[in-house]
Design a protein around this motif. Structure first.
Motif, PDB file in Angstrom:
ATOM      1  N   GLU A  99      -2.835   2.501  -5.791  1.00 35.67           N
ATOM      2  CA  GLU A  99      -4.034   3.192  -6.161  1.00 35.67           C
ATOM      3  C   GLU A  99      -4.378   2.763  -7.437  1.00 35.67           C
ATOM      4  O   GLU A  99      -5.819   2.529  -7.756  1.00 35.67           O
ATOM      5  N   PRO A 112     -10.940  -5.112  -2.931  1.00 34.79           N
ATOM      6  CA  PRO A 112      -9.563  -5.206  -2.312  1.00 34.79           C
ATOM      7  C   PRO A 112      -9.826  -4.936  -0.494  1.00 34.79           C
ATOM      8  O   PRO A 112     -10.423  -4.207  -0.241  1.00 34.79           O
ATOM      9  N   PHE A 113      -8.996  -5.824   0.129  1.00 35.10           N
ATOM     10  CA  PHE A 113      -9.077  -5.520   1.439  1.00 35.10           C
ATOM     11  C   PHE A 113      -7.442  -5.601   1.662  1.00 35.10           C
ATOM     12  O   PHE A 113      -6.425  -5.778   0.704  1.00 35.10           O
ATOM     13  N   VAL A 114      -7.026  -5.401   2.964  1.00 28.74           N
ATOM     14  CA  VAL A 114      -5.659  -5.481   3.629  1.00 28.74           C
ATOM     15  C   VAL A 114      -5.236  -6.465   3.983  1.00 28.74           C
ATOM     16  O   VAL A 114      -5.914  -7.157   4.814  1.00 28.74           O
ATOM     17  N   TYR A 143      -6.044  -0.752  -6.580  1.00 35.85           N
ATOM     18  CA  TYR A 143      -7.267  -0.569  -5.645  1.00 35.85           C
ATOM     19  C   TYR A 143      -8.515   0.012  -6.544  1.00 35.85           C
ATOM     20  O   TYR A 143      -9.671  -0.395  -6.508  1.00 35.85           O
ATOM     21  N   ASP A 144      -8.037   0.985  -7.392  1.00 32.27           N
ATOM     22  CA  ASP A 144      -9.231   1.573  -8.354  1.00 32.27           C
ATOM     23  C   ASP A 144      -9.465   0.413  -9.525  1.00 32.27           C
ATOM     24  O   ASP A 144     -10.751   0.493  -9.933  1.00 32.27           O
ATOM     25  N   ASP A 185       0.993  -5.690   4.797  1.00 31.63           N
ATOM     26  CA  ASP A 185       1.099  -4.296   4.070  1.00 31.63           C
ATOM     27  C   ASP A 185       0.506  -4.031   2.662  1.00 31.63           C
ATOM     28  O   ASP A 185       0.931  -3.128   1.942  1.00 31.63           O
ATOM     29  N   TYR A 202      -2.600  -4.992  -0.668  1.00 26.93           N
ATOM     30  CA  TYR A 202      -4.058  -5.031  -1.022  1.00 26.93           C
ATOM     31  C   TYR A 202      -4.011  -6.534  -1.511  1.00 26.93           C
ATOM     32  O   TYR A 202      -3.052  -6.961  -1.964  1.00 26.93           O
ATOM     33  N   ILE A 222       0.682  -1.174   0.002  1.00 29.48           N
ATOM     34  CA  ILE A 222      -0.078  -0.076   0.083  1.00 29.48           C
ATOM     35  C   ILE A 222       0.878   1.296   0.006  1.00 29.48           C
ATOM     36  O   ILE A 222       0.424   2.140  -0.500  1.00 29.48           O
ATOM     37  N   HIS A 223       1.989   1.028   0.412  1.00 28.32           N
ATOM     38  CA  HIS A 223       3.069   2.505   0.451  1.00 28.32           C
ATOM     39  C   HIS A 223       3.441   2.638  -1.052  1.00 28.32           C
ATOM     40  O   HIS A 223       4.092   3.606  -0.859  1.00 28.32           O
ATOM     41  N   VAL A 224       3.412   1.613  -1.705  1.00 28.25           N
ATOM     42  CA  VAL A 224       4.004   2.154  -3.147  1.00 28.25           C
ATOM     43  C   VAL A 224       2.792   2.865  -3.930  1.00 28.25           C
ATOM     44  O   VAL A 224       1.907   2.084  -4.608  1.00 28.25           O
ATOM     45  N   ARG A 225       2.616   3.959  -3.812  1.00 28.52           N
ATOM     46  CA  ARG A 225       1.441   4.707  -3.948  1.00 28.52           C
ATOM     47  C   ARG A 225       0.775   4.459  -5.275  1.00 28.52           C
ATOM     48  O   ARG A 225      -0.511   4.176  -5.551  1.00 28.52           O
ATOM     49  N   ALA A 226       1.343   4.668  -6.183  1.00 31.57           N
ATOM     50  CA  ALA A 226       0.887   4.924  -7.701  1.00 31.57           C
ATOM     51  C   ALA A 226       0.345   3.592  -7.799  1.00 31.57           C
ATOM     52  O   ALA A 226      -0.741   3.405  -8.461  1.00 31.57           O
TER      53      ALA A 226
END
Lengths: 469, 469
Positions: free
Chosen positions: B383, B398-400, B386-387, B403, B405, B376-380
């Motif tokens: 995201e 998605p769930f967590v 997730y999208d 660290d 998704y 999740i910290h590898v933002r781009a």
């Protein structure tokens, strides 16, 4: 405000919402969580009464004792409707522990006449006064937080540190932050939640200078995140995803309890909220209870085989129960996978009964398994292996694969049910009290038999089949 | 003899049989494999005639040509009944390759009047003379084996090296060694067998000073085994389990083709033979043909699901076919396992048709699979992931998890049959000619449908269900 202007992350991938909508949402939330003048006045009055009572009782007992109101109600960071008042009674460090405990209870009863005794590290008195939940806790009065003898001794130092840094605006932002963390399900440092404590939340808001900038920062965190508000220069490697060095104790990570998942969730929801602000982020999600029909439909859609081990919940406080349930969950999952029963997802729930639920991709295995032997050049082992299997009519092989012997022999468990119903389940590393509970008997539910978990766990199963970040 | 006295390995685990029984077995085998005086005389006579014919023809063409009888019949290491005579015609190195080929064929036809041309690195002439299979092969006459232009140029050097070292007793032991390797199924450096070549066998017998001491040594090998008869001081790491540096070429591992399994098999059978000597070790095992009833019984006992891809065998020599089949086997196994269809064992066979057979422990998977997303910290990336899944009604999550998704999405192939019948099978890395063959059509057989492989592969399947080291 600068931190909610349109911005982009380093990759230019995401723009936040323009500030207007976000500020509208925050005002709405603020109006819900800010205590009004009346609530503040009432709390102040009750707190003053309690402090006076405690001071009288404490100084009667020993010279040099004093009384301190601590916690969110002392710092103006409580959320409207919270009714907790924490009164700490500090005694001189010369006292021995037993006397401290004795005096503490005496002061407690004097302060909260209808109170009862509870036991944490020290015994303390808890009770209701004019509608507030009051704790009266004894501790030692020390020069520095590094001298503490138990966790409660640290609280006055935390309180002073934050009181010096929280102004009205930051206190308001702490309330927003707490409500946001509650809304996304990660508030609380109890061992069930493994989330963000109140103290941690306040430190983060102070560190980043507000709720909005905390969200902005969290959205871009790259764990491990290390925050050292007092520049202690942490020379200790904590191994936690979030490290916030206690300003009052350089050897302590305030976020030690915070699970990696919960750090990730804060990151996720920080981004989501900034992209599409809504008050819903501040409202804990209530999962829809699962009906039996919906359960059957999910199982049929997914094509998986759930297996559940259900037993009577051990009588433990949550801080003991949930670590044991999680340990048992991990053990059972490993046990299943070691037997070839692939686990898609697993979860543990507790109410009257407790459940370890594993959803299997593979619930059956063939009669035989491949058993890899030693390398043939490790002569003594190799000969032992070969001789053990060569004349067994039930075994195929041994034959040679790469540099090793392989035998195909009968598999011990061909179904997950057989494994879970056997004594082998006691060898997977269960929590101690879970093991005892299982010794008293347990049910194994397979496939649609898991409908027996309804209605007791209808909300937990509702959440399971509608998983959110 | 010292090497078959009772002995123990370092761990004291194994004693060999006392020498008497072992020597009795070896005499029996020796009497079978040693050519008698009559056979030797006849071979000598034919070889002399051939050499004379070849010399006449060669020296007519170019001065400085000479003729050499090479191979096991030249060195007295052939097994009784083998009827191969290899005649090498050496031309001066000044000749160009084309002229060498042309002269070689001319000499070949003069030597073997009824012969035909075959094509290895050079064309050569092959034919029958008085019941012997004769090859007449042209090569360059060089000073050193390191100057060679093609593999055949090396043969005269090999021949000279061995001729200088093989006496009658060692030659007899070479025959035992060859027959032992044939008996246990690892003789031959063709790419189907991937075993021990004749030259390698002779080098090993010379190196260890006999067949008995070769077995004694092999029983205790710890691969990688490095043998460097001429102490070239190998500065090249070969990465092979058995390395025998060519005495005539320090850069060549004579055992390069020898598969790890076959080295291990030699070790296994060396131990077994020394413990319980029997002539059976020298007799290639003929697998019992599998009946359809026996196939069904094995499948029912094992509880597995065999799947077979069957296609027309590409028209290739074995040295090209089997590497392609093995590559295709590996690709299909990886493809199946990547889709969650666990392979217990797999094998490839070829006759009129060719088959890649995989025996599955898991032949079906549920409708969904766990799809692990980015941290999740590898933002781009996070995201984007997730999208991509958040609004898909077919997806859970998605769930967590940790660290990252995770999304639970529809699985592409829920049965091994569907996977194998799809175009996905062309993406697994098939051998080129296998791919072409599959493009022309193939059958997928699942479970008891594999009975259709009988009777074509009844012996191969007999061996499959009675696997030996």
């Amino acid at each position: 405000m600068s931190d909610d202007e349109a911005d982009r992350d380093e990759d230019g991938a995401t723009g936040s919402n323009d500030g207007g909508e976000l500020e509208d949402v925050l005002s709405t939330v603020q109006s819900r969580v800010d205590p009004d003048a009346d609530e503040r006045a009432r709390l102040r009055a009750v707190a003053a009464t309690l402090t006076e009572r405690a001071e009288d009782a404490a100084t009667d007992l020993v010279a040099g004792a004093d009384v301190l109101q601590v916690g969110s109600s002392a710092r103006g960071t409580w959320i409207s409707g919270d009714r907790d008042i924490d009164v700490f009674v500090r005694f001189p460090p010369e006292l021995d522990r037993e006397t401290l405990a004795e005096y503490g209870l005496e002061v407690g009863h004097a302060t909260v006449p209808d109170g009862h005794e509870e036991y944490a590290e020290h015994p303390y008195v808890k009770g209701e006064v004019e509608g507030f939940d009051v704790d009266v806790v004894p501790c030692f009065r020390l020069e520095s937080a590094t001298e503490i003898r138990s966790a409660v001794d640290r609280t006055p130092f935390h309180n002073r540190y934050l009181e010096e840094r929280l102004d009205e605006a930051l206190a308001a932002d702490v309330r927003l932050a707490k409500q946001f963390l509650k809304g996304i399900g990660v508030y609380g440092s109890d061992l069930r939640t493994q989330g963000f404590s109140g103290y941690l939340t306040e430190l983060l808001v102070v560190e980043y200078g507000g709720f909005r900038s905390l969200l902005e920062a969290a959205a871009d965190w790259h764990p491990p995140v290390e925050i050292d508000p007092e520049d202690h220069g942490a020379d200790i490697s904590f191994g936690d995803p979030l490290v916030v060095i206690d300003p009052t104790d350089p050897e302590r990570n305030v976020a030690a309890v915070c699970a990696m998942e919960n750090v990730a969730r804060l990151q996720h929801y920080a981004r989501e909220f900034r992209t599409a602000p809504s008050v819903e982020f501040f409202e804990p999600r209530e999962p829809t209870p699962l009906t039996e029909a919906a359960l059957r439909e999910h199982l049929s859609d997914r094509g998986t085989t759930p297996v559940a081990v259900r037993f009577e919940t051990p009588e433990l406080v949550d801080d003991q129960l949930y670590p044991q349930l999680r340990k048992s969950l991990a053990g059972i999952v490993t046990g299943l996978e070691d037997c070839g029963f692939d686990v898609l997802r697993a979860q543990t729930f507790a109410a009257e009964t407790a459940v370890v639920l594993a959803e299997l991709s593979v619930a059956e295995r063939p009669a035989i398994e491949r058993h890899l032997g030693p390398p043939i050049h490790v002569r003594a082992h190799a000969e032992g292996f070969y001789d053990a299997y060569a004349d067994d009519p039930e075994v195929y092989g041994p034959f040679v694969d790469g540099d090793r012997y392989v035998a195909e022999r009968a598999r011990e468990w061909t179904t997950a049910r057989a494994f879970l119903e056997s004594d082998a389940v006691f060898d997977v590393g269960l929590g101690a009290h879970v093991e005892t509970a299982l010794e008293d008997g347990y049910d194994v539910l397979v496939g649609e038999e898991t409908a027996a978990l309804l209605p007791e766990f209808d909300r937990q199963l509702g959440a399971y089949f509608d998983p959110q970040p």
